[in-house]
Design a protein around this motif. Structure first.
Motif, mmCIF file in Angstrom:
data_model
loop_
_atom_site.group_PDB
_atom_site.id
_atom_site.type_symbol
_atom_site.label_atom_id
_atom_site.label_comp_id
_atom_site.label_asym_id
_atom_site.label_seq_id
_atom_site.Cartn_x
_atom_site.Cartn_y
_atom_site.Cartn_z
ATOM 1 N N ILE A 50 0.826 -1.209 0.000
ATOM 2 C CA ILE A 50 0.000 0.000 0.000
ATOM 3 C C ILE A 50 0.857 1.254 0.000
ATOM 4 O O ILE A 50 0.509 2.262 -0.629
ATOM 5 C CB ILE A 50 -0.974 -0.008 1.203
ATOM 6 N N ASN A 51 1.999 1.227 0.679
ATOM 7 C CA ASN A 51 2.877 2.399 0.675
ATOM 8 C C ASN A 51 3.416 2.665 -0.725
ATOM 9 O O ASN A 51 3.578 3.819 -1.136
ATOM 10 C CB ASN A 51 4.035 2.198 1.653
ATOM 11 N N CYS A 52 3.681 1.593 -1.475
ATOM 12 C CA CYS A 52 4.129 1.746 -2.862
ATOM 13 C C CYS A 52 3.031 2.378 -3.717
ATOM 14 O O CYS A 52 3.312 3.208 -4.594
ATOM 15 C CB CYS A 52 4.521 0.394 -3.445
ATOM 16 N N LEU A 53 1.790 1.984 -3.470
ATOM 17 C CA LEU A 53 0.679 2.571 -4.221
ATOM 18 C C LEU A 53 0.514 4.045 -3.868
ATOM 19 O O LEU A 53 0.193 4.867 -4.732
ATOM 20 C CB LEU A 53 -0.609 1.798 -3.941
ATOM 21 N N HIS A 54 0.744 4.391 -2.604
ATOM 22 C CA HIS A 54 0.705 5.801 -2.224
ATOM 23 C C HIS A 54 1.760 6.597 -2.991
ATOM 24 O O HIS A 54 1.506 7.722 -3.440
ATOM 25 C CB HIS A 54 0.963 5.956 -0.723
ATOM 26 N N VAL A 55 2.950 6.015 -3.134
ATOM 27 C CA VAL A 55 4.024 6.727 -3.835
ATOM 28 C C VAL A 55 3.677 6.912 -5.311
ATOM 29 O O VAL A 55 3.976 7.954 -5.903
ATOM 30 C CB VAL A 55 5.364 5.994 -3.649
ATOM 31 N N ALA A 111 13.732 -1.395 1.777
ATOM 32 C CA ALA A 111 12.320 -1.248 2.116
ATOM 33 C C ALA A 111 11.520 -0.974 0.859
ATOM 34 O O ALA A 111 12.026 -0.397 -0.110
ATOM 35 C CB ALA A 111 12.131 -0.105 3.117
ATOM 36 N N TRP A 112 10.268 -1.421 0.882
ATOM 37 C CA TRP A 112 9.298 -1.014 -0.137
ATOM 38 C C TRP A 112 8.479 0.144 0.435
ATOM 39 O O TRP A 112 7.920 0.006 1.530
ATOM 40 C CB TRP A 112 8.350 -2.163 -0.462
ATOM 41 N N PRO A 113 8.369 1.257 -0.238
ATOM 42 C CA PRO A 113 9.085 1.658 -1.453
ATOM 43 C C PRO A 113 10.407 2.347 -1.114
ATOM 44 O O PRO A 113 10.585 2.874 -0.025
ATOM 45 C CB PRO A 113 8.120 2.664 -2.081
ATOM 46 N N THR A 114 11.316 2.336 -2.086
ATOM 47 C CA THR A 114 12.556 3.110 -2.011
ATOM 48 C C THR A 114 12.704 3.889 -3.312
ATOM 49 O O THR A 114 12.453 3.348 -4.394
ATOM 50 C CB THR A 114 13.773 2.197 -1.800
ATOM 51 N N LEU A 115 13.095 5.145 -3.206
ATOM 52 C CA LEU A 115 13.291 6.003 -4.371
ATOM 53 C C LEU A 115 14.755 6.413 -4.459
ATOM 54 O O LEU A 115 15.358 6.804 -3.457
ATOM 55 C CB LEU A 115 12.428 7.269 -4.270
ATOM 56 N N ALA A 123 20.369 11.212 -4.529
ATOM 57 C CA ALA A 123 19.517 11.118 -3.340
ATOM 58 C C ALA A 123 18.851 9.759 -3.306
ATOM 59 O O ALA A 123 18.593 9.147 -4.348
ATOM 60 C CB ALA A 123 18.455 12.219 -3.324
ATOM 61 N N SER A 124 18.589 9.298 -2.098
ATOM 62 C CA SER A 124 17.819 8.076 -1.898
ATOM 63 C C SER A 124 16.874 8.323 -0.742
ATOM 64 O O SER A 124 17.202 9.068 0.186
ATOM 65 C CB SER A 124 18.749 6.901 -1.590
ATOM 66 N N MET A 125 15.696 7.729 -0.804
ATOM 67 C CA MET A 125 14.719 7.936 0.257
ATOM 68 C C MET A 125 13.787 6.736 0.328
ATOM 69 O O MET A 125 13.490 6.097 -0.684
ATOM 70 C CB MET A 125 13.934 9.232 0.036
ATOM 71 N N ALA A 126 13.371 6.404 1.525
ATOM 72 C CA ALA A 126 12.479 5.272 1.742
ATOM 73 C C ALA A 126 11.128 5.768 2.216
ATOM 74 O O ALA A 126 11.015 6.829 2.834
ATOM 75 C CB ALA A 126 13.080 4.318 2.773
ATOM 76 N N GLY A 127 10.093 5.002 1.904
ATOM 77 C CA GLY A 127 8.762 5.330 2.389
ATOM 78 C C GLY A 127 8.059 6.344 1.518
ATOM 79 O O GLY A 127 8.420 6.580 0.367
ATOM 80 N N GLU A 128 7.035 6.943 2.100
ATOM 81 C CA GLU A 128 6.210 7.894 1.365
ATOM 82 C C GLU A 128 6.304 9.276 1.993
ATOM 83 O O GLU A 128 6.964 9.465 3.012
ATOM 84 C CB GLU A 128 4.764 7.404 1.346
#
Length: 614
Positions: free
Chosen positions: A47-52, A115-119, A130-135
């Motif tokens: 669900i966090n990936c869908l939020h992203v 972690a899912w999601p990671t950008l 840059a790298s970031m995890a979550g939403e």
């Protein structure tokens, strides 16, 4: 902490099993040179990936001539490794950018995702900056993209123009990825047509379209049937007649991506917003009633009438909430927002993306399909219990005694008059039955297309919402009989991400967080950061469990425990710097970090919330 505006690491090449949304072309980093690229590591169950995905859409529109988003699909569940299932998910969720299929998590490891999601953000010269995890990173990403545009336009390394996305052909079916269904008293059914953003009434045959409520385009407009709009609606709940008369509407719709509950007057098809602000919940939990249209929700996935109110499966924050359509109030019903499996009194339990609800005929029990723990659970007498399921990482298709049975990401559940429950076992493509008397699970039907709900018709017939087959399907007569059921002994699976090797004894846990350009940590309403740590098994941690306001924590790892999972929840509150009426932002991520305790293990565990590890 590293300054993300100056740190640069050469981006690993993008390789996988295949590409979607590129017109058949395999992309390389060279094809993306001159663009700002966001690599989004996601999995379609999350669900966090869908939020992203929803957070990225406005950025893709605003920066369309300079920004390319590349989704890297790194699956959790076995079903998500199926390329056809991935293609269906890309269409279902309206993913309008290239997607790389990474079934063996090779790119996940290359980019050090945990972690899912990671950008990961790649600049126009091919460096990770840059790298970031979550939403919750949309505002920070917009600022970073703007800075990168200015920098690389001045250097002459920015290339404007169209990107590599090639949209797929538009299919023609009456329904497209239907979500949930309810039976109407006079015959017929209502079903959420999630990919077409509407509610559809079907005739008693379950096929003929009687009418469509909603314009069919993504939006959140109230009003007449043809003018109103939804965004990927899921759950449906018909109110008791007396309640409906007082409330002024008959049907409650979980308008999932809008983070709203909508009411529908069935006589006219008129739609109105009855709960939620349209903003995603990013706050703290309390036990007080709130004005329903003034409180933020988070991906409500299903709704059911229980305990004299509407119970909401709040998938986005792993809780159950309640909504009173007469008093027009709402609040938390069960759960702490921790994503895991723990039973007990309702305020203390842990859930993971509850996605299906169904109340028993006598009203005593509320069945819950807890999708990310692959579990069937139930509420009764003020407590949550688990009937089937073992946790976040264990799944499969195994029938028999409930303590040994396994499901795979179930999204729906249907209470039967005899006290048993049917489960839409989504990623197994099956309908399963749990018999509380025998405390056993059997398979009623399989070979289905991602079943997302099960509904009883007015004559007792069973219909299944086959989401990826875009239809409602009737089970054969006798499917629920003892003769119709089967016992399946399929494979047992456990999600095996590469473990982090830690040394026994003292380990420093460090959450890496650098505010976005133009932002600063914000302690206006209390401490700006929060860190919560637990372990499975609990014995893995001798010291270090609990909550603090520091993003660095001393852990003591038990040398007698060889392996386990560290559950880490971190959040950081920021606000715009040096501006009047500064906007506030909350970044949050849950990690489940598999660890192995070895003599050669590290004494430092960095987890990136936002920034780059030095």
């Amino acid at each position: 902490m590293t300054d993300i505006r100056t740190a640069r690491v050469r981006a690993p090449e993008l390789r996988g099993r295949g590409w979607l949304n590129t017109g058949g072309k395999d992309l390389t980093l060279a094809d993306l040179r001159g663009k700002v690229t966001i690599v989004d590591f996601w999995t379609f169950c999350c669900i966090n990936c869908l939020h992203v995905l929803d957070e990225l859409r406005p950025l893709e529109e605003e920066f369309g001539d300079v920004l390319v988003v590349v989704g890297v699909h790194s699956p959790k569940f076995e079903h998500e490794r199926d390329p056809d299932a991935l293609a269906a998910a890309v269409e279902r969720y309206g993913v309008a950018h290239p997607v790389l299929d990474d079934p063996d998590l090779q790119m996940w490891q290359q980019y050090a995702a945990k972690a899912w999601p990671t950008l990961s953000v790649i600049d126009p010269e091919g460096y990770v900056v840059a790298s970031m995890a979550g939403e919750g990173h949309a505002e920070g990403l917009a600022r970073l993209i703007t800075e990168l545009i200015e920098t690389h336009e001045a250097k002459g390394t920015l290339h404007r123009g169209s990107g590599p996305y090639v949209p797929p052909a538009e299919p023609e079916t009456a329904l497209r990825f239907p979500g949930k269904a309810v039976a109407l008293e006079g015959g017929g059914f209502l079903v959420t047509d999630s990919a077409r953003h509407s509610v559809v009434e079907l005739a008693a045959d379950g096929e003929t379209v009687v009418r469509r409520i909603g314009s069919g385009t993504r939006g959140r407009a109230d009003g007449a049937s043809a003018e109103s709009s939804f965004s990927e609606p899921q759950g449906l709940c018909l109110l008791p007649r007396q309640t409906a008369e007082i409330a002024g509407y008959d049907l409650v719709v979980a308008d999932t991506v809008n983070h709203l509950l909508r009411g529908v007057r069935l006589a006219t098809g008129e739609v109105l917003t009855v709960a939620g602000t349209g903003r995603q919940w990013r706050s703290t939990v309390d036990n007080h009633p709130h004005d329903a249209v003034s409180i933020d929700l988070s991906s409500p996935w299903d709704v059911a009438w229980y305990d004299d109110r509407v119970i909401i499966a709040m998938a986005g924050i792993h809780q159950l909430w309640w909504f009173d359509p007469v008093k027009r109030t709402a609040g938390v019903y069960a759960g702490t927002t921790v994503e895991a499996l723990r039973d007990g009194p309702l305020p203390d339990v842990w859930m993971a993306q509850p996605s299906g609800l169904s109340a028993s005929a006598d009203g005593r029990r509320l069945w819950v399909a807890d999708s990310e723990t692959s579990a069937l659970r139930y509420v009764e007498d003020g407590a949550l219990h688990t009937a089937v399921g073992q946790g976040l990482f264990d799944f499969g298709h195994v029938d028999g005694p409930a303590a040994e049975a396994l499901l795979q990401h179930p999204l729906g559940v249907c209470a039967l008059p005899d006290g048993s429950a049917l489960v839409a076992d989504t990623y197994n493509g099956a309908v399963r039955r749990f018999d509380p008397t025998a405390d056993a699970v059997s398979t009623v039907a399989d070979g289905l297309g991602e079943p997302s709900d099960v509904v009883l018709g007015p004559e007792g017939e069973v219909l299944v919402v086959e989401s990826s087959a875009h239809r409602l399907t009737r089970l054969a007569p006798g499917a629920l009989s003892a003769a119709g059921a089967r016992t399946v002994t399929g494979q047992r699976h456990r999600t095996e991400r590469p473990p982090t090797e830690l040394a026994a004894g003292e380990v420093t846990l460090e959450i890496v967080f650098t505010p976005a350009p133009g932002q600063k940590l914000d302690d206006t309403f209390g401490p700006s950061t929060r860190l919560e740590v637990s372990a499975s098994p609990p014995e893995l941690l001798v010291e270090g469990a609990g909550s603090t306001t520091e993003l660095t924590r001393r852990l003591v790892i038990n040398p007698a425990v060889s392996a386990g999972v560290l559950q880490v929840v971190a959040q950081a509150a920021t606000c715009d710097a040096d501006v009047e009426h500064a906007a506030c932002h909350l970044t949050r991520q849950d990690w489940g970090v598999p660890v192995r305790v070895t003599d050669a293990g590290t004494g430092r565990l960095p987890l990136i919330l936002r920034g780059l590890d030095a």
